[in-house]
Design an enzyme around this catalytic site. Structure first.
Site, short mmCIF file in Angstrom:
data_model
loop_
_atom_site.label_atom_id
_atom_site.label_comp_id
_atom_site.label_asym_id
_atom_site.label_seq_id
_atom_site.Cartn_x
_atom_site.Cartn_y
_atom_site.Cartn_z
N LYS A 83 -71.17 -27.64 -27.25
CA LYS A 83 -72.41 -27.83 -26.48
C LYS A 83 -72.34 -27.03 -25.19
O LYS A 83 -71.33 -27.05 -24.49
CB LYS A 83 -72.59 -29.32 -26.18
CG LYS A 83 -73.92 -29.68 -25.49
CD LYS A 83 -74.02 -31.19 -25.31
CE LYS A 83 -75.34 -31.61 -24.67
NZ LYS A 83 -75.45 -33.08 -24.52
N SER A 158 -79.76 -35.16 -26.02
CA SER A 158 -79.86 -33.79 -25.59
C SER A 158 -79.04 -32.81 -26.44
O SER A 158 -79.26 -31.60 -26.40
CB SER A 158 -79.37 -33.69 -24.14
OG SER A 158 -77.98 -34.02 -24.04
N SER A 182 -76.78 -39.07 -26.31
CA SER A 182 -77.03 -37.68 -26.65
C SER A 182 -76.12 -37.09 -27.71
O SER A 182 -76.31 -35.95 -28.13
CB SER A 182 -76.96 -36.80 -25.40
OG SER A 182 -78.02 -37.10 -24.53
#
Length: 523
Positions: A83, A158, A182
């Site tokens: 990420k 997210s 997330s």
């Protein structure tokens, strides 16, 4: 589509160790898949940066070491995506924001150093809501990621980029961060496994902070065992992180392989079901309970009444901490700098830079957090929210006296359409109603695929929660439930996805973005 990309990380590790396959061909197969489906206007768009040269070089080094009979980590040669909130030397780290476009970190996050030490090729950096603020990956400054099950739907947020990359067979493993769900919520809507470890169980050093008391790095995978394998790589004490636990990590992989829940008490959280939950989600949830009961677990109902206030308290604590953490992005020290016309004072440069560099959702949360921390309102808002947090922690303590692990749906609905909730922030925030309590209390949580909702044929997630420092319980129960569910389906859930057939995902041009120095080069 090569079968290599459909293998689990555990299966890849076995074949690499036995020299049936090489790390280079494994890494290249995943890079080819990224080039096939990730780019273009209708691609998955899971990646912001593809790390071709370095990934292949690391893979070649692993193959050479293996040929020389050197001792290697079990996951050496298994590629991984990261990420883009986790700083990675040699690659851009943007946090999905224009304010960090093209920025390169001078150091590696602790989890990245551990991946490198294990010999795991890093495929690239994945898309996210800007500074992890969102539940749909639509708030990225570089465009939304698409759900591989249906390219017109969101992949969660997210960390939708990491979940979509794993679901689309672009990577066998990924790292995400979880502040209010997330990792777990994207896992639920993409049919993947996502784990939020115990707070402090995995170092946050090098993870760009949104809310420091809530953020946690964790694994994303296609199986519970794969998450356990990755968790053991990245977990453990780190002196660079003042909140890092000194406790031993525990035998997570062993727990995932135990295969027995007989006699365990599984607590169904009364407050995390019912009104607001999609009918198909609740149907799959009830079926999962029956499978666990059939495997010898005792199903009990527990009440956590203060969970009803978790969402409101979270959206005071998180923006407050975020407004403080994001104060460093001032156009002076690093990142974007916008110099306005006229006398360029620090105040005017800061204002112009933040106005241009931050998106609407980030600005919304900074304003909310600054207000909650302001003189005269601190006790009424932030202080009161922290008191609610204590009550939520007490609810967990009481619940774990009645049950070994807790269970609930991961998200109240399946994936919604892109753009459907962009103009309704409150509706967007409600997607995290079931995941937020774990972050408020610091306990570990795991989401695994629970099947497909009858209404739309999209994935449903099942969430397991355990006491702090008892992550191994999640892997034990999760692996059993996963096995029971897959037996009832006749195979992994992702095998049932029409959109994931070799010819189904629309071809793209991710190769155009390979080795670019800024994120989202084709958007």
């Amino acid at each position: 589509m090569t079968e290599l990309i459909r293998l689990s990380a555990a299966a890849l590790a076995q074949k690499l160790a036995s020299k049936e396959i090489s790390a280079v061909e494994t890494t290249q197969a995943h890079l080819d898949r990224i080039a096939q489906v990730d780019g273009g206007d209708d691609g998955v768009h899971a990646f912001l940066h593809v790390n071709t040269d370095e990934a292949l070089a690391v893979a070649a080094g692993v193959d050479k070491a293996r040929a020389n009979s050197e001792d290697l980590h079990p996951l050496a040669g298994v590629p991984i995506a990261v990420k883009d909130l986790i700083v990675t030397k040699g690659q851009p780290t943007t946090a999905g924001s224009k304010i960090l476009e093209g920025w390169h970190s001078p150091y590696d996050a602790t989890v990245i150093r551990r991946l490198r030490a294990a010999g795991m090729p890093i495929l690239g950096k994945t898309n996210l809501d800007e500074f992890a603020m969102g539940s749909s990956t639509e708030h990225s400054a570089y465009g939304p990621t698409r759900n591989p099950w249906d390219l017109d739907r969101i992949p969660g947020g997210s960390g939708g980029g990491s979940a979509a990359a794993v679901a689309a067979f672009e990577a066998p493993l990924a790292l995400g961060t979880d502040t209010g769900g997330s990792i777990r919520q994207p896992g639920a809507v993409t049919g993947t496994v996502g784990v939020k470890p115990t707070y402090g169980g995995v170092s946050r050093y090098g993870a760009i902070a949104m809310a420091s008391s809530l953020d946690q790095i964790g694994p994303v995978s296609r199986t519970v065992l794969d998450s356990a394998l990755l968790h053991e790589v990245i977990g453990g004490h780190d002196p660079n992180d003042s909140t890092s636990l000194t406790d031993p990590l525990g035998a997570l992989v062993e727990a995932a392989r135990l295969g027995n829940v007989e006699g365990m008490r599984i607590g169904v959280i009364k407050e995390l079901q019912g009104e607001g939950y999609q009918a198909g989600v609740l149907t799959r949830f009830q079926e999962s309970l029956e499978l666990l009961r059939g495997a010898g677990a005792e199903i009990v109902e527990v009440s956590c009444p203060n969970f009803d206030y978790a969402l409101g308290a979270y959206y005071l604590i998180m923006p407050s901490e975020a407004s403080s953490n994001l104060a460093k992005y001032d156009g002076v020290r690093f990142g974007l700098r916008v110099v306005p016309d006229g006398a360029p004072t620090i105040e005017r440069v800061m204002g112009a830079t933040r106005a241009a560099g931050f998106g609407d959702e980030v600005k919304r949360r900074i304003i909310l957090g600054t207000y909650a921390l302001s003189a005269g309102y601190y006790d009424a808002y932030y202080g009161s929210a922290q008191k609610v947090r204590t009550l939520i922690q007490r609810d967990f303590e009481a619940a774990f006296k009645q049950a070994d692990v807790l269970i609930s749906p991961t998200a109240p609905t399946t994936a919604f359409k892109l753009g459907e909730k962009l103009n309704d922030p409150l509706a967007m925030y409600l997607n995290d109603v079931a995941t937020i309590p774990a972050n408020m209390a610091g306990v570990p949580g795991l989401s695994l695929p629970g099947g497909l909702a009858d209404e739309d044929g999209l994935p449903v997630g099942i969430q397991l929660l355990a006491p702090a420092r008892e992550d191994a319980r999640l892997y034990r129960v999760g692996a059993v439930l996963e096995s029971l569910l897959e037996a009832s389906w006749g195979g992994p859930l992702l095998d049932r996805a029409p959109a994931l057939r070799p010819d189904a995902l629309r071809p793209g041009g991710a190769a155009d973005r390979v080795e670019t120095s800024t994120a989202g080069g084709t958007n």
